[in-house]
Scaffold this motif. Structure first.
Motif, PDB file in Angstrom:
ATOM      1  N   VAL A  48      62.064  48.804  55.217  1.00  0.00           N
ATOM      2  CA  VAL A  48      62.513  47.438  56.028  1.00  0.00           C
ATOM      3  C   VAL A  48      62.250  47.959  57.631  1.00  0.00           C
ATOM      4  CG1 VAL A  48      64.462  46.829  54.758  1.00  0.00           C
ATOM      5  CG2 VAL A  48      64.828  48.873  56.358  1.00  0.00           C
ATOM      6  N   GLY A  49      61.448  49.439  57.816  1.00  0.00           N
ATOM      7  CA  GLY A  49      61.198  49.694  59.064  1.00  0.00           C
ATOM      8  C   GLY A  49      59.655  49.795  58.847  1.00  0.00           C
ATOM      9  N   LYS A  50      59.074  50.341  60.165  1.00  0.00           N
ATOM     10  CA  LYS A  50      57.449  50.452  60.156  1.00  0.00           C
ATOM     11  C   LYS A  50      57.155  51.754  59.516  1.00  0.00           C
ATOM     12  CE  LYS A  50      57.073  52.902  64.294  1.00  0.00           C
ATOM     13  NZ  LYS A  50      56.198  53.914  64.293  1.00  0.00           N
ATOM     14  N   LEU A  51      56.022  51.641  58.785  1.00  0.00           N
ATOM     15  CA  LEU A  51      55.162  52.535  58.095  1.00  0.00           C
ATOM     16  C   LEU A  51      54.661  53.461  59.009  1.00  0.00           C
ATOM     17  CD1 LEU A  51      53.619  50.869  55.081  1.00  0.00           C
ATOM     18  CD2 LEU A  51      55.402  52.313  55.122  1.00  0.00           C
ATOM     19  N   PRO A  52      54.434  54.836  58.928  1.00  0.00           N
ATOM     20  CA  PRO A  52      53.999  55.714  60.164  1.00  0.00           C
ATOM     21  C   PRO A  52      52.527  55.192  60.189  1.00  0.00           C
ATOM     22  CG  PRO A  52      54.308  56.883  57.851  1.00  0.00           C
ATOM     23  CD  PRO A  52      54.839  55.539  57.786  1.00  0.00           C
ATOM     24  N   ASN A  53      52.055  55.251  61.395  1.00  0.00           N
ATOM     25  CA  ASN A  53      50.514  54.917  61.648  1.00  0.00           C
ATOM     26  C   ASN A  53      49.988  56.392  61.779  1.00  0.00           C
ATOM     27  OD1 ASN A  53      48.079  54.166  62.699  1.00  0.00           O
ATOM     28  ND2 ASN A  53      49.100  52.738  63.996  1.00  0.00           N
ATOM     29  N   LEU A  54      49.300  56.909  60.869  1.00  0.00           N
ATOM     30  CA  LEU A  54      48.771  58.011  60.848  1.00  0.00           C
ATOM     31  C   LEU A  54      47.420  58.237  61.691  1.00  0.00           C
ATOM     32  CD1 LEU A  54      49.414  59.485  57.042  1.00  0.00           C
ATOM     33  CD2 LEU A  54      50.588  59.811  59.471  1.00  0.00           C
ATOM     34  N   LYS A  55      46.793  57.004  61.808  1.00  0.00           N
ATOM     35  CA  LYS A  55      45.800  56.908  62.832  1.00  0.00           C
ATOM     36  C   LYS A  55      46.139  57.000  64.327  1.00  0.00           C
ATOM     37  CE  LYS A  55      41.523  54.338  63.712  1.00  0.00           C
ATOM     38  NZ  LYS A  55      40.665  52.978  63.466  1.00  0.00           N
ATOM     39  N   ASN A  56      47.078  56.357  64.687  1.00  0.00           N
ATOM     40  CA  ASN A  56      47.888  56.429  65.961  1.00  0.00           C
ATOM     41  C   ASN A  56      49.361  56.911  65.768  1.00  0.00           C
ATOM     42  OD1 ASN A  56      45.584  55.265  67.412  1.00  0.00           O
ATOM     43  ND2 ASN A  56      45.759  53.628  66.055  1.00  0.00           N
ATOM     44  N   PRO A  57      49.567  58.327  65.290  1.00  0.00           N
ATOM     45  CA  PRO A  57      50.779  58.640  65.279  1.00  0.00           C
ATOM     46  C   PRO A  57      51.758  58.521  66.564  1.00  0.00           C
ATOM     47  CG  PRO A  57      49.655  60.465  65.417  1.00  0.00           C
ATOM     48  CD  PRO A  57      48.657  59.261  65.444  1.00  0.00           C
ATOM     49  N   ASP A  58      53.279  58.176  66.289  1.00  0.00           N
ATOM     50  CA  ASP A  58      53.973  58.358  67.434  1.00  0.00           C
ATOM     51  C   ASP A  58      55.283  58.716  67.202  1.00  0.00           C
ATOM     52  OD1 ASP A  58      56.225  55.735  67.102  1.00  0.00           O
ATOM     53  OD2 ASP A  58      54.462  55.477  65.880  1.00  0.00           O
ATOM     54  N   LEU A  59      56.202  59.069  68.114  1.00  0.00           N
ATOM     55  CA  LEU A  59      57.363  59.413  67.785  1.00  0.00           C
ATOM     56  C   LEU A  59      58.419  58.782  68.607  1.00  0.00           C
ATOM     57  CD1 LEU A  59      59.045  62.002  66.683  1.00  0.00           C
ATOM     58  CD2 LEU A  59      58.731  63.124  68.750  1.00  0.00           C
ATOM     59  N   VAL A  60      59.289  57.719  68.153  1.00  0.00           N
ATOM     60  CA  VAL A  60      60.057  56.692  68.379  1.00  0.00           C
ATOM     61  C   VAL A  60      59.269  56.241  69.522  1.00  0.00           C
ATOM     62  CG1 VAL A  60      62.156  57.679  67.705  1.00  0.00           C
ATOM     63  CG2 VAL A  60      61.169  58.518  69.978  1.00  0.00           C
TER      64      VAL A  60
ATOM     65  N   LEU B 269      65.407  66.348  69.293  1.00  0.00           N
ATOM     66  CA  LEU B 269      63.859  66.585  69.667  1.00  0.00           C
ATOM     67  C   LEU B 269      63.605  65.676  70.807  1.00  0.00           C
ATOM     68  CD1 LEU B 269      61.179  68.287  69.314  1.00  0.00           C
ATOM     69  CD2 LEU B 269      60.711  66.350  67.887  1.00  0.00           C
ATOM     70  N   VAL B 270      63.893  64.346  70.641  1.00  0.00           N
ATOM     71  CA  VAL B 270      63.771  63.294  71.562  1.00  0.00           C
ATOM     72  C   VAL B 270      64.502  63.696  72.872  1.00  0.00           C
ATOM     73  CG1 VAL B 270      63.974  60.985  72.267  1.00  0.00           C
ATOM     74  CG2 VAL B 270      63.175  61.580  70.031  1.00  0.00           C
ATOM     75  N   LYS B 271      65.757  64.188  72.774  1.00  0.00           N
ATOM     76  CA  LYS B 271      66.628  64.635  73.943  1.00  0.00           C
ATOM     77  C   LYS B 271      65.902  65.412  74.965  1.00  0.00           C
ATOM     78  CE  LYS B 271      71.364  63.927  72.216  1.00  0.00           C
ATOM     79  NZ  LYS B 271      72.757  64.727  72.159  1.00  0.00           N
ATOM     80  N   GLN B 272      65.101  66.313  74.559  1.00  0.00           N
ATOM     81  CA  GLN B 272      64.501  67.432  75.302  1.00  0.00           C
ATOM     82  C   GLN B 272      63.447  66.732  76.359  1.00  0.00           C
ATOM     83  OE1 GLN B 272      65.878  70.258  75.051  1.00  0.00           O
ATOM     84  NE2 GLN B 272      66.903  69.259  73.324  1.00  0.00           N
ATOM     85  N   ILE B 273      63.047  65.383  76.191  1.00  0.00           N
ATOM     86  CA  ILE B 273      62.119  64.667  76.852  1.00  0.00           C
ATOM     87  C   ILE B 273      62.851  64.523  78.291  1.00  0.00           C
ATOM     88  CG2 ILE B 273      60.754  62.812  77.613  1.00  0.00           C
ATOM     89  CD1 ILE B 273      60.753  62.108  74.450  1.00  0.00           C
ATOM     90  N   GLY B 274      63.986  64.671  78.302  1.00  0.00           N
ATOM     91  CA  GLY B 274      65.052  64.600  79.598  1.00  0.00           C
ATOM     92  C   GLY B 274      64.542  65.738  80.517  1.00  0.00           C
ATOM     93  N   LEU B 275      63.993  66.896  79.810  1.00  0.00           N
ATOM     94  CA  LEU B 275      63.520  67.984  80.613  1.00  0.00           C
ATOM     95  C   LEU B 275      62.449  67.580  81.732  1.00  0.00           C
ATOM     96  CD1 LEU B 275      63.395  70.545  77.934  1.00  0.00           C
ATOM     97  CD2 LEU B 275      65.281  70.483  79.799  1.00  0.00           C
ATOM     98  N   ILE B 276      61.727  66.829  81.337  1.00  0.00           N
ATOM     99  CA  ILE B 276      60.609  66.481  82.217  1.00  0.00           C
ATOM    100  C   ILE B 276      61.003  65.026  82.960  1.00  0.00           C
ATOM    101  CG2 ILE B 276      58.031  65.689  82.120  1.00  0.00           C
ATOM    102  CD1 ILE B 276      57.983  67.030  79.374  1.00  0.00           C
ATOM    103  N   ASP B 277      61.344  64.120  82.191  1.00  0.00           N
ATOM    104  CA  ASP B 277      61.732  62.604  82.805  1.00  0.00           C
ATOM    105  C   ASP B 277      63.252  62.940  83.413  1.00  0.00           C
ATOM    106  OD1 ASP B 277      61.578  60.223  83.657  1.00  0.00           O
ATOM    107  OD2 ASP B 277      61.543  59.281  81.774  1.00  0.00           O
ATOM    108  N   THR B 278      63.548  63.551  84.417  1.00  0.00           N
ATOM    109  CA  THR B 278      64.993  63.723  84.875  1.00  0.00           C
ATOM    110  C   THR B 278      65.351  62.388  85.497  1.00  0.00           C
ATOM    111  OG1 THR B 278      64.019  64.889  86.713  1.00  0.00           O
ATOM    112  CG2 THR B 278      64.406  65.834  85.106  1.00  0.00           C
TER     113      THR B 278
END
Length: 421
Positions: free
Chosen positions: A336-348, A292-301
């Protein structure tokens, strides 16, 4: 115009710094999670002392980071307020006398100013607000009457629209009168090096694209109990502005995402105009996040600069497909990793914006500053006492005119998550 460009540049620079601070905050959150696990595992006095020292350092860094963020967010809000005021300021007739100026209110008053006036109560004392709601109360007695909402109340409506919409704050907004045409330079090729006295090749002038905007009407009928019309201006204003703001906000969000354009007498949506090459599918397998994250390259070339890229999706898509990638545990089940911030969600680290107009398992990546929303000069309201006469209610219809288009469709990518076969 130069002042506006400079303000836009300052806002862009500060938002970039803010994004870096958000990344630092994510790192601090991860350290916090690691320290929680370390606290549980600490046994000896030395281990406890070492963890305590790290906790102290972390608290100090968090405090400093919060102060930086607060200061930066304040600067951004101030700059955006100044830019908005410049964009919305209309030419003023120098021969206009003082009494006319008082009747019309302060030209170019922006949403931030109105927000401050609400805090002090000055908003409810202004002559144009008091006069508007007096006319509003009497509007039901005027057959076929229509009332133009004053600028100060319109700005209040536009401000609280952000409470009911997720996309409106992201897009580029301009205020115009009548049908307008915006010239967009779509050329992104580099400049050409030439002799000092040489002439630039005509190809470097730029590729100008005409983008025409119309003014499609959006409206909503809302019912007001007649007793409320006799209530204080504060209660009436809160009820009416929220009703109109909520209705217009929901209509705009849907139009920005899926609007059918002129054929449907509405703005042109992003999804119907995403280029075919920017529409991809990924499988919901163990490599989903990576794919999924790889597809950002379609925009940020890397060929051209882009603004903030945001991931828009339905809440259910985030919860069902992606939230698990925000949680990391060790072999003992400790976080050991960060918990999801459901108030300010993010994707990597990429900001996630929820919008229920998106279909399930669809993710829209985009630089939403490349969508221009045109706001017309006025919002009007009219009434009818016939629809719910027996229930002692008056129907009021708020109407506004908007249009919008993705001026750079290639700044968006639509990704479909497909189940494992």
């Amino acid at each position: 115009m130069l002042r506006q460009l400079m303000l836009s540049k300052k806002i862009e620079q500060r938002k970039a710094v803010l994004a870096e601070l958000m990344d630092q905050e994510n790192g601090l959150n991860m350290r916090s999670a690691n320290l929680e696990a370390a606290i549980d595992e600490a046994k000896s006095e030395e281990e406890i002392a070492a963890v305590e020292e790290e906790v102290g350092k972390l608290d100090t860094e968090k405090t400093e980071l919060t102060e930086k963020k607060t200061k930066l967010e304040g600067e951004i809000a101030e700059l955006e307020g100044e830019l908005e005021q410049l964009n919305s300021a209309a030419p003023v007739n120098s021969t206009r006398n003082k009494s006319n100026e008082n009747e019309r209110g302060v030209a170019g008053m922006n949403k931030l100013q109105v927000r401050e006036m609400l805090k002090t109560g000055e908003y409810y004392k202004r002559s144009e607000v008091v006069e508007f709601y007096e006319q509003f109360k009497n509007l039901r007695a005027v057959a076929g009457g229509e009332l133009t909402i004053p600028e100060i109340v319109v700005n209040r409506i536009m401000d609280i629209m952000g409470d009911f919409t997720t996309l409106y704050p992201l897009v580029d907004k301009i205020q115009v009168k009548g049908t307008t045409r915006i010239l967009v330079d779509a050329d992104t090729t580099p400049a050409t090096w030439i002799e000092q006295a040489g002439a630039l090749p005509t190809g470097d002038v730029g590729t100008i694209t005409n983008v025409d905007f119309d003014g499609f009407k959006v409206g909503k009928v809302t019912f007001v109990d007649n007793y409320l019309l006799q209530d204080s201006i504060i209660n009436l204003d809160a009820y009416v502005t929220k009703k109109i703001a909520r209705a217009i906000a929901k209509a705009l969000d849907l139009a920005i995402i899926k609007g059918t354009g002129a054929v449907g007498k509405q703005p042109t949506g992003i999804i119907p105009n995403v280029p075919a090459g920017n529409q991809k599918s990924v499988v919901a397998d163990a490599n989903l996040l990576k794919s999924l994250v790889k597809q950002i390259g379609l925009i940020d070339t890397g060929e051209d600069s882009v603004g903030e890229i945001v991931a828009v999706m339905k809440r259910s898509t985030y919860y069902n497909r992606l939230v698990e990638y925000s949680i990391q545990v060790d072999s003992n089940g400790n976080v050991v990793g960060k918990l999801p911030n459901l108030k300010n969600p993010d994707l990597v680290g990429l900001r996630v914006v929820f919008n229920n107009n998106m279909d399930d398992d669809k993710v829209l990546f985009g630089d939403f500053a490349q969508y221009t929303l045109v706001e017309r000069e006025s919002i009007t309201i009219d009434s009818s006492t016939h629809v719910k006469f027996s229930e002692d209610q008056t129907a009021f219809r708020g109407k506004g005119r908007f249009d919008g288009k993705p001026v750079k469709p290639a700044a968006f990518a639509l990704i479909t998550i497909t189940p494992v076969v």
